[in-house]
Structure formats: structure tokens, C-alpha cells
Design a protein around this motif. Structure first.
Motif, PDB file in Angstrom:
ATOM      1  N   GLY A  91      28.433  61.211  -4.643  1.00 34.19           N
ATOM      2  CA  GLY A  91      27.054  61.473  -4.252  1.00 34.19           C
ATOM      3  C   GLY A  91      26.889  62.960  -4.029  1.00 34.19           C
ATOM      4  O   GLY A  91      27.304  63.773  -4.868  1.00 34.19           O
ATOM      5  N   PRO A  92      26.373  63.361  -2.864  1.00 34.60           N
ATOM      6  CA  PRO A  92      26.141  64.781  -2.603  1.00 34.60           C
ATOM      7  C   PRO A  92      27.384  65.538  -2.148  1.00 34.60           C
ATOM      8  O   PRO A  92      27.342  66.748  -1.952  1.00 34.60           O
ATOM      9  CB  PRO A  92      25.105  64.748  -1.469  1.00 34.60           C
ATOM     10  N   LEU A  93      28.498  64.839  -1.978  1.00 34.11           N
ATOM     11  CA  LEU A  93      29.702  65.442  -1.410  1.00 34.11           C
ATOM     12  C   LEU A  93      30.732  65.818  -2.459  1.00 34.11           C
ATOM     13  O   LEU A  93      30.875  65.135  -3.471  1.00 34.11           O
ATOM     14  CB  LEU A  93      30.364  64.452  -0.438  1.00 34.11           C
ATOM     15  N   ALA A 133      30.898  57.238  -2.350  1.00 29.61           N
ATOM     16  CA  ALA A 133      29.669  57.804  -1.786  1.00 29.61           C
ATOM     17  C   ALA A 133      29.095  56.877  -0.721  1.00 29.61           C
ATOM     18  O   ALA A 133      28.698  57.322   0.358  1.00 29.61           O
ATOM     19  CB  ALA A 133      28.644  58.057  -2.881  1.00 29.61           C
ATOM     20  N   THR A 137      33.451  57.004  -8.298  1.00 31.47           N
ATOM     21  CA  THR A 137      33.043  58.358  -7.937  1.00 31.47           C
ATOM     22  C   THR A 137      32.015  58.896  -8.924  1.00 31.47           C
ATOM     23  O   THR A 137      31.749  58.293  -9.954  1.00 31.47           O
ATOM     24  CB  THR A 137      34.247  59.326  -7.934  1.00 31.47           C
ATOM     25  N   GLY A 138      31.516  60.059  -8.601  1.00 33.32           N
ATOM     26  CA  GLY A 138      30.713  60.814  -9.547  1.00 33.32           C
ATOM     27  C   GLY A 138      31.658  61.549 -10.485  1.00 33.32           C
ATOM     28  O   GLY A 138      32.802  61.118 -10.683  1.00 33.32           O
ATOM     29  N   THR A 140      24.934  55.612   1.381  1.00 30.38           N
ATOM     30  CA  THR A 140      23.984  55.459   0.274  1.00 30.38           C
ATOM     31  C   THR A 140      24.748  55.379  -1.048  1.00 30.38           C
ATOM     32  O   THR A 140      25.858  55.886  -1.170  1.00 30.38           O
ATOM     33  CB  THR A 140      23.006  56.648   0.203  1.00 30.38           C
ATOM     34  N   SER A 182      25.155  56.068  -5.209  1.00 28.75           N
ATOM     35  CA  SER A 182      24.948  57.198  -6.094  1.00 28.75           C
ATOM     36  C   SER A 182      25.425  56.804  -7.481  1.00 28.75           C
ATOM     37  O   SER A 182      26.068  55.764  -7.651  1.00 28.75           O
ATOM     38  CB  SER A 182      25.759  58.393  -5.571  1.00 28.75           C
ATOM     39  N   ARG A 228      33.066  64.488  -7.239  1.00 25.97           N
ATOM     40  CA  ARG A 228      31.826  64.316  -6.477  1.00 25.97           C
ATOM     41  C   ARG A 228      31.741  62.869  -6.024  1.00 25.97           C
ATOM     42  O   ARG A 228      32.150  61.960  -6.738  1.00 25.97           O
ATOM     43  CB  ARG A 228      30.594  64.623  -7.333  1.00 25.97           C
ATOM     44  N   GLU A 252      30.196  75.179  -0.993  1.00 27.49           N
ATOM     45  CA  GLU A 252      29.935  73.790  -0.585  1.00 27.49           C
ATOM     46  C   GLU A 252      31.121  73.232   0.198  1.00 27.49           C
ATOM     47  O   GLU A 252      32.276  73.539  -0.108  1.00 27.49           O
ATOM     48  CB  GLU A 252      29.708  72.905  -1.819  1.00 27.49           C
ATOM     49  N   THR A 302      28.685  58.109   2.968  1.00 29.71           N
ATOM     50  CA  THR A 302      27.313  58.499   3.305  1.00 29.71           C
ATOM     51  C   THR A 302      26.405  57.330   3.636  1.00 29.71           C
ATOM     52  O   THR A 302      25.314  57.529   4.163  1.00 29.71           O
ATOM     53  CB  THR A 302      26.656  59.287   2.145  1.00 29.71           C
TER      54      THR A 302
END
Length: 165
Positions: A24-26, A71, A98-99, A77, A79, A22, A136, A75
Motif C-alpha cells: 500500500g502506501p508503505l 498492506a 505485496t505491491g 486497508t 491495496s 511496497r 520515505e 494499515t
């Protein structure tokens, strides 16, 4: 395992063995051929004079390495950072902040053929293909070798300034 760095799209037709994570949201993936290792985030020092997506400088196995906030790069932003993914990156390794890392998977994706406005700037240079994880979207990233020269120069200066005398 693959055709290291050669035509990425044909390899994707058959499936690409990649590290999925991940940002962020991706959901993102990097070819396993590019990955050196994953680790918990290491101490990172800010690095002046670099783009906003450069979180700073860390030491990976004795080498100064830029830390790229994936992120923020994709993006704009920030995260939460759960892992660093070390990848081959030109003069030295690059730590991708990363996440969570979801693991090694075979991903199937195609080159992004959508409107030219879909990906711009850094994203256009980094996104090799688009696939899915369940329902997703998944962005397959090109090598992070495109770290600007000024980041490597700032890292070298910072590493030299921090070296014992």
C-alpha cells in the motif's frame, strides 16, 4: 551473510540485506534470510474463519499456504497486489501479498523507540526496525512466522477438503 534469526538490531547497525517492497502506501523490507522466492500472484481461495488480513489460501510448490495481505495487516486497508513474496513461516511457507518489489538492498534501520502508541497490535509484533528509502519511511518486518494457529488449521482443513478422493 548474516546471523540467521539472531539479534536483529546489531545486524541492522551494519546494514541488513533485505527484500524491499511496497505494501500500500508503505515501504517494507524483509530480511533476505526469510525470503524463499517472489512470484506473480497465484490463484487464491478465500479462507473462512481467519483474520481480515488473511486473503486466503494458495498452493506454493505443492504446499497449502496462507496468503497474508501485508498492506491490510499493517494499515487496515487493502491495496493493489502485484507480487507474492514467499517467506518461511512455521509449519509451511507463507505468501505475503505485496505491491511492487523494489529489489534486494542493504537497509540501515533502528529499533522503533518512539511513543508506545506508534505501533499497536500486529504492527508492534511485526515491525523490527524503521529506516528510510530516500525520504520515505521504511518498515523492517520481523518474520511472518506469527501466523495464528487457527489460520494453519483452517488451511489444513481447506486443503484436505480440496484434495482428490
Amino acid at each position: 551473510m548474516g546471523q540467521q534469526g539472531q539479534a536483529l538490531v546489531p545486524a541492522l547497525d551494519a546494514g541488513l540485506v533485505a527484500l524491499v517492497f511496497r505494501a500500500g502506501p508503505l515501504f517494507c523490507a524483509i530480511s533476505l534470510d526469510e525470503v524463499v522466492e517472489t512470484m506473480r500472484p497465484l490463484p487464491t481461495r478465500p479462507l473462512a474463519g481467519t483474520p481480515p488480513y488473511v486473503a486466503g489460501l494458495t498452493i506454493l510448490r505443492g504446499e497449502p499456504s496462507p496468503v497474508i495481505d501485508v498492506a491490510r495487516l499493517l494499515t487496515g486497508t487493502t491495496s493493489d497486489i502485484d507480487r507474492y513474496v514467499a517467506v518461511r513461516g512455521g509449519p509451511g511457507p507463507v505468501a505475503c501479498a505485496t505491491g511492487p518489489v523494489l529489489g534486494v538492498r542493504t537497509v540501515h534501520a533502528t529499533a522503533p523507540d518512539g511513543p508506545s502508541t506508534l505501533f499497536t497490535g500486529a504492527s508492534r509484533a511485526l515491525v523490527a526496525a524503521v529506516g528510510t528509502v530516500g525520504t520515505e519511511p521504511l518498515l523492517v518486518l520481523r518474520s511472518i512466522r506469527s501466523v495464528p494457529d487457527e489460520v494453519w488449521e483452517a488451511a489444513a482443513l481447506e486443503a484436505g477438503a480440496g484434495a482428490p478422493t
